[in-house]
Design an enzyme around this catalytic site. Structure first.
Site, PDB file in Angstrom:
ATOM      1  CG  ASN A  41      -1.125  -0.832   1.962  1.00  0.00           C
ATOM      2  OD1 ASN A  41      -0.109  -1.776   2.249  1.00  0.00           O
ATOM      3  ND2 ASN A  41      -2.073  -1.373   2.638  1.00  0.00           N
ATOM      4  CB  CYS A  42       3.847   2.119   1.772  1.00  0.00           C
ATOM      5  SG  CYS A  42       3.318   1.441   3.467  1.00  0.00           S
ATOM      6  CB  THR A 268     -10.719  -8.660  20.714  1.00  0.00           C
ATOM      7  OG1 THR A 268     -11.218 -10.202  20.446  1.00  0.00           O
ATOM      8  CG2 THR A 268      -9.819  -8.572  19.265  1.00  0.00           C
ATOM      9  CE1 TYR A 274      -3.994 -13.917  20.761  1.00  0.00           C
ATOM     10  CE2 TYR A 274      -5.505 -15.736  19.604  1.00  0.00           C
ATOM     11  CZ  TYR A 274      -4.627 -15.183  20.579  1.00  0.00           C
ATOM     12  OH  TYR A 274      -4.295 -16.222  21.701  1.00  0.00           O
ATOM     13  N   GLY A 277      -2.959  -4.003  13.679  1.00  0.00           N
ATOM     14  CA  GLY A 277      -2.997  -3.274  12.431  1.00  0.00           C
ATOM     15  C   GLY A 277      -3.796  -1.932  12.728  1.00  0.00           C
ATOM     16  CE1 TYR A 421      32.827  13.336   9.940  1.00  0.00           C
ATOM     17  CE2 TYR A 421      34.576  12.806  11.383  1.00  0.00           C
ATOM     18  CZ  TYR A 421      34.211  13.467  10.550  1.00  0.00           C
ATOM     19  OH  TYR A 421      35.029  14.375   9.737  1.00  0.00           O
TER      20      TYR A 421
HETATM   21  P1  FAD Z   1      -3.879  -3.237   5.518  1.00  0.00           P
HETATM   22  O1  FAD Z   1      -2.729  -3.476   5.284  1.00  0.00           O
HETATM   23  O2  FAD Z   1      -5.139  -1.857   5.060  1.00  0.00           O
HETATM   24  O3  FAD Z   1      -4.883  -4.655   4.931  1.00  0.00           O
HETATM   25  C1  FAD Z   1      -6.236  -4.755   5.500  1.00  0.00           C
HETATM   26  C2  FAD Z   1      -6.763  -5.719   4.327  1.00  0.00           C
HETATM   27  O4  FAD Z   1      -8.045  -6.090   4.958  1.00  0.00           O
HETATM   28  C3  FAD Z   1      -7.309  -5.117   3.092  1.00  0.00           C
HETATM   29  O5  FAD Z   1      -6.757  -5.657   1.939  1.00  0.00           O
HETATM   30  C4  FAD Z   1      -8.757  -5.133   3.023  1.00  0.00           C
HETATM   31  O6  FAD Z   1      -8.982  -5.546   1.760  1.00  0.00           O
HETATM   32  C5  FAD Z   1      -9.041  -6.359   3.736  1.00  0.00           C
HETATM   33  N1  FAD Z   1     -10.459  -6.419   4.533  1.00  0.00           N
HETATM   34  C6  FAD Z   1     -10.994  -5.564   5.015  1.00  0.00           C
HETATM   35  N2  FAD Z   1     -12.118  -6.051   5.473  1.00  0.00           N
HETATM   36  C7  FAD Z   1     -12.176  -7.325   5.184  1.00  0.00           C
HETATM   37  C8  FAD Z   1     -13.186  -8.269   5.060  1.00  0.00           C
HETATM   38  N3  FAD Z   1     -14.435  -8.043   5.973  1.00  0.00           N
HETATM   39  N4  FAD Z   1     -13.132  -9.293   4.665  1.00  0.00           N
HETATM   40  C9  FAD Z   1     -11.952  -9.652   3.918  1.00  0.00           C
HETATM   41  N5  FAD Z   1     -10.767  -8.791   4.057  1.00  0.00           N
HETATM   42  C10 FAD Z   1     -11.153  -7.612   4.442  1.00  0.00           C
HETATM   43  N6  FAD Z   1       2.433   3.263   6.530  1.00  0.00           N
HETATM   44  C11 FAD Z   1       3.693   3.532   6.636  1.00  0.00           C
HETATM   45  O7  FAD Z   1       4.163   3.229   7.752  1.00  0.00           O
HETATM   46  N7  FAD Z   1       4.465   4.409   5.926  1.00  0.00           N
HETATM   47  C12 FAD Z   1       4.090   4.667   4.596  1.00  0.00           C
HETATM   48  O8  FAD Z   1       4.959   5.130   3.692  1.00  0.00           O
HETATM   49  C13 FAD Z   1       2.547   4.515   3.988  1.00  0.00           C
HETATM   50  N8  FAD Z   1       2.243   4.898   3.178  1.00  0.00           N
HETATM   51  C14 FAD Z   1       0.742   4.512   2.773  1.00  0.00           C
HETATM   52  C15 FAD Z   1       0.331   4.559   1.616  1.00  0.00           C
HETATM   53  C16 FAD Z   1      -1.054   4.534   1.127  1.00  0.00           C
HETATM   54  C17 FAD Z   1      -1.483   4.937   0.022  1.00  0.00           C
HETATM   55  C18 FAD Z   1      -1.869   3.588   2.225  1.00  0.00           C
HETATM   56  C19 FAD Z   1      -3.092   3.352   1.846  1.00  0.00           C
HETATM   57  C20 FAD Z   1      -1.325   3.446   3.446  1.00  0.00           C
HETATM   58  C21 FAD Z   1       0.041   3.901   3.938  1.00  0.00           C
HETATM   59  N9  FAD Z   1       0.729   3.320   5.060  1.00  0.00           N
HETATM   60  C22 FAD Z   1       1.997   3.797   5.327  1.00  0.00           C
HETATM   61  C23 FAD Z   1      -0.130   2.727   6.029  1.00  0.00           C
HETATM   62  C24 FAD Z   1       0.038   1.334   6.042  1.00  0.00           C
HETATM   63  O9  FAD Z   1      -0.281   0.572   4.654  1.00  0.00           O
HETATM   64  C25 FAD Z   1      -0.977   0.630   7.247  1.00  0.00           C
HETATM   65  O10 FAD Z   1      -0.584   1.170   8.127  1.00  0.00           O
HETATM   66  C26 FAD Z   1      -1.018  -0.892   6.919  1.00  0.00           C
HETATM   67  O11 FAD Z   1      -1.017  -1.632   5.802  1.00  0.00           O
HETATM   68  C27 FAD Z   1      -1.946  -1.415   8.123  1.00  0.00           C
HETATM   69  O12 FAD Z   1      -1.941  -2.960   7.778  1.00  0.00           O
HETATM   70  P2  FAD Z   1      -3.375  -3.499   8.122  1.00  0.00           P
HETATM   71  O13 FAD Z   1      -3.036  -5.077   8.040  1.00  0.00           O
HETATM   72  O14 FAD Z   1      -3.946  -3.372   9.440  1.00  0.00           O
HETATM   73  O15 FAD Z   1      -4.352  -3.269   6.889  1.00  0.00           O
END
Ligand code: FAD
Length: 550
Positions: A41-42, A268, A274, A277, A421
């Site tokens: 995503n980043c 939780t 659990y 993210g 350094y």
């Molecule tokens: P996510 O990685 O968002 O994954 C969650 C997944 O769950 C998604 O794919 C979604 O489709 C799926 N999902 C949701 N609900 C359901 C459901 N009911 N059933 C099945 N699947 C489901 N963080 C940084 O630290 N540095 C960065 O440079 C940075 N840049 C970013 C740029 C962008 C454009 C974005 C969007 C985010 C960025 N982030 C960055 C944030 C980082 O990507 C998130 O903090 C991280 O991905 C969170 O991880 P996660 O597993 O909680 O959620």
């Protein structure tokens, strides 16, 4: 044991792969509602502009590759629609067939991330968001369709908004970045983001702060004060909220922040469920209260930790400090721990210093200013937070400071860090050591200092302001009301200053420190303006930007 994971990216996939490495015989099923798992995503904003041109580079794994190496059962385009904690099942919809079914679990992992927050204004439906690869494809297609000189408006100047603005500008779009608050990146203090704001503007981004969007029409965005901005394409980047509807519907406990509540093992309120993210709140180590930190580092770390907990390893999440870095047009701004704004809001006592040393030895080509702000406890010196901005060397300084905060070090300890350094990498007195020296002087009362926002009051109370830079520097810009006495001739002017209360200022605070010591040594009541003209100028430029109207 059967573990079901909802969400197949940072936290979910870290939990899945770690669990497999710990338990060869575990049954692990991952449901991901999108068509991709384990995507970057980043990297999405950089794909929009073709800085990352190879789309497949964003797709770090596929269900097949995850099966081959980890024997994971990863089902994309499968949306979990309900959690049934009593039956220990989830209800799943196959988005390709429409079929719905229940899947049992022994342990469930919620890793559903965060969803974009939307402004409640007319026409907002036209605004695109950027959360996953599907969004990125849509955004890229829309920008390409709009043509090379398209007008683009980005609503919200958090880190995704700023990154989008940079990448749209790279594509040649006439880009407007609209922020409701007084400055971009609201986690930062205003004087620390002003260099980045100025850099965005210098690179062609039309930055509008202190602005309230009112309506999105077919071809423009209208603000509440009537200003209008052409918008062939519009993006909404006004923050994210924990995606925890499933958990709420299942009766799981939410924290005060709106994130899902978890204990130190990421469990939780249901012992078989659990979560980790962006959907989850974290314990904040510095404010002593839960915080929302929607960042990739903690999502990966806590996902891994869930696997350890399920496997019965002794593990516990450490309280979070929150470390961010963002780059735009070659400049970086980074933050770890508390900003001054956050410390004030939480009522946490703190002292502040600003330093502006070179990123490496000045005699070696290419050194750039790296501006650092460090907060520490006024009694113990314990580090509370830091921010950095500059064209070079910000990343490694903020990482050292993040490590120092995590380790519970004091500002005095920064003096003693033995950092690598050679002239092209740093200085014998690295910016981190430099911050330690300045902090040490402030903490122990060697050099009394005031902040830029205290100067006006101090002068109104009768302190005279002495600019101790050279005449030439003074001529290029100084603080109104300052008299110029260069530090090298200060001892010849002592008679004019005896009996006065004085503030000294210089370019970055260093000559001011020397001047302060000279005057104190001669019995004069004096304070140094912390960070000097550079900090004061950035703060004033930020204030002007905040109040300006066309
Ligand atoms: P996510 O990685 O968002 O994954 C969650 C997944 O769950 C998604 O794919 C979604 O489709 C799926 N999902 C949701 N609900 C359901 C459901 N009911 N059933 C099945 N699947 C489901 N963080 C940084 O630290 N540095 C960065 O440079 C940075 N840049 C970013 C740029 C962008 C454009 C974005 C969007 C985010 C960025 N982030 C960055 C944030 C980082 O990507 C998130 O903090 C991280 O991905 C969170 O991880 P996660 O597993 O909680 O959620």
């Amino acid at each position: 044991m059967k573990t079901v994971i909802i969400g197949g990216v940072a936290a979910g996939m870290s939990a899945a792969t770690r669990l497999r490495r710990l338990q060869e015989d575990a049954q692990i099923i991952v449901f991901e509602m999108g068509p991709n798992v384990s995507y970057a995503n980043c990297g999405l904003p950089y794909f929009v502009s073709d800085v990352i041109s190879d789309r497949s580079a964003l797709l770090l794994q596929t269900p097949q590759s995850l099966f081959n190496r980890f024997r994971l059962d990863v089902r994309v385009s499968h949306k979990v629609t309900a959690i049934n904690p009593v039956a220990k099942t989830v209800t799943v919809e196959n988005l390709l067939t429409g079929e719905s079914f229940d899947e049992t679990y022994d342990n469930l992992v919620i890793a559903t991330g965060a969803r974009p927050r939307h402004l409640d204004i007319p026409g907002i439906d036209r605004a695109m968001t950027l959360r996953d690869v599907v969004d990125a494809d849509r955004v890229k297609a829309a920008v390409q369709a709009a043509g090379p000189n398209a007008s683009a408006v980005v609503l919200g100047a958090g880190f995704i908004g700023v990154e989008l603005a940079e990448n749209l500008a790279h594509l040649g779009a006439n880009t407007t970045l609209i922020q409701r608050g007084g400055s971009i990146l609201s986690q930062f203090d205003a004087e620390m983001v002003e260099p980045l704001q100025a850099h965005l503007v210098a690179n062609g981004v039309n930055l509008v702060v202190n602005a309230t969007p009112h309506e999105v029409t077919a071809n423009k965005v209208i603000l509440a004060d009537g200003r209008e901005f052409a918008a062939d394409v519009v993006f909404s980047a006004t923050g994210v909220v924990p995606d925890n509807k499933l958990a709420v519907d299942a009766g799981l406990k939410l924290g005060a922040t709106g994130g899902l509540w978890v204990d130190a093992q990421q469990r939780t309120s249901d012992p078989h469920i659990y979560a980790a993210g962006d959907a989850v709140e974290k314990q904040g180590s510095l404010v002593g209260a839960p915080v929302i930190v929607p960042l990739a580092n903690l999502a990966n770390r806590h996902g891994r930790l869930i696997a350890d907990a399920i496997a019965g390893l002794d593990t516990a999440a450490k309280p979070a400090i929150g470390t961010i870095i963002i780059g735009a047009f070659g400049m970086a701004a980074a933050l770890t721990g508390l900003s001054e704004r956050a410390a004030v809001k939480a009522g946490i006592p703190h002292r502040v210093i600003h330093v502006h040393p070179g990123s490496h030895a000045g005699y070696y080509p290419g050194a750039q200013r790296v501006s650092l702000k460090v907060l520490f406890d006024p009694t113990t010196g314990r580090l509370l937070g830091a921010q950095g901005v500059g064209m070079d060397g910000v990343d490694k300084r903020i990482d050292v400071l993040a490590t120092a905060i995590t380790a519970g070090l004091t500002v005095d300890d920064l003096m003693d860090l033995e950092l690598a350094y050679a002239p092209q990498f740093g200085s014998a007195k690295d910016p981190i050591n430099h911050a330690g020296y300045v902090g040490n002087n402030v903490l122990h009362g060697v050099t009394p200092s005031i902040q830029w926002h205290q100067l006006e009051r101090e002068m109104a109370n009768g302190r005279i302001l002495v600019d101790v830079r050279t005449e030439a520097e003074n001529g290029r810009g100084t603080i109104p009301g300052a008299i110029n006495i260069p530090v090298d001739s200060l001892r010849e002017h002592l008679e004019e200053l005896v009996g006065q209360q004085v503030v000294v200022t210089c370019q970055v605070g260093q000559r001011g420190h020397t001047a302060t010591q000279i005057l104190r040594g001669n019995g004069i009541d004096v304070v140094n303006l912390d960070g000097g003209y550079v900090t004061w100028r950035a703060a004033m430029d930020g204030l002007v930007r905040f109040t300006q109207r066309p």
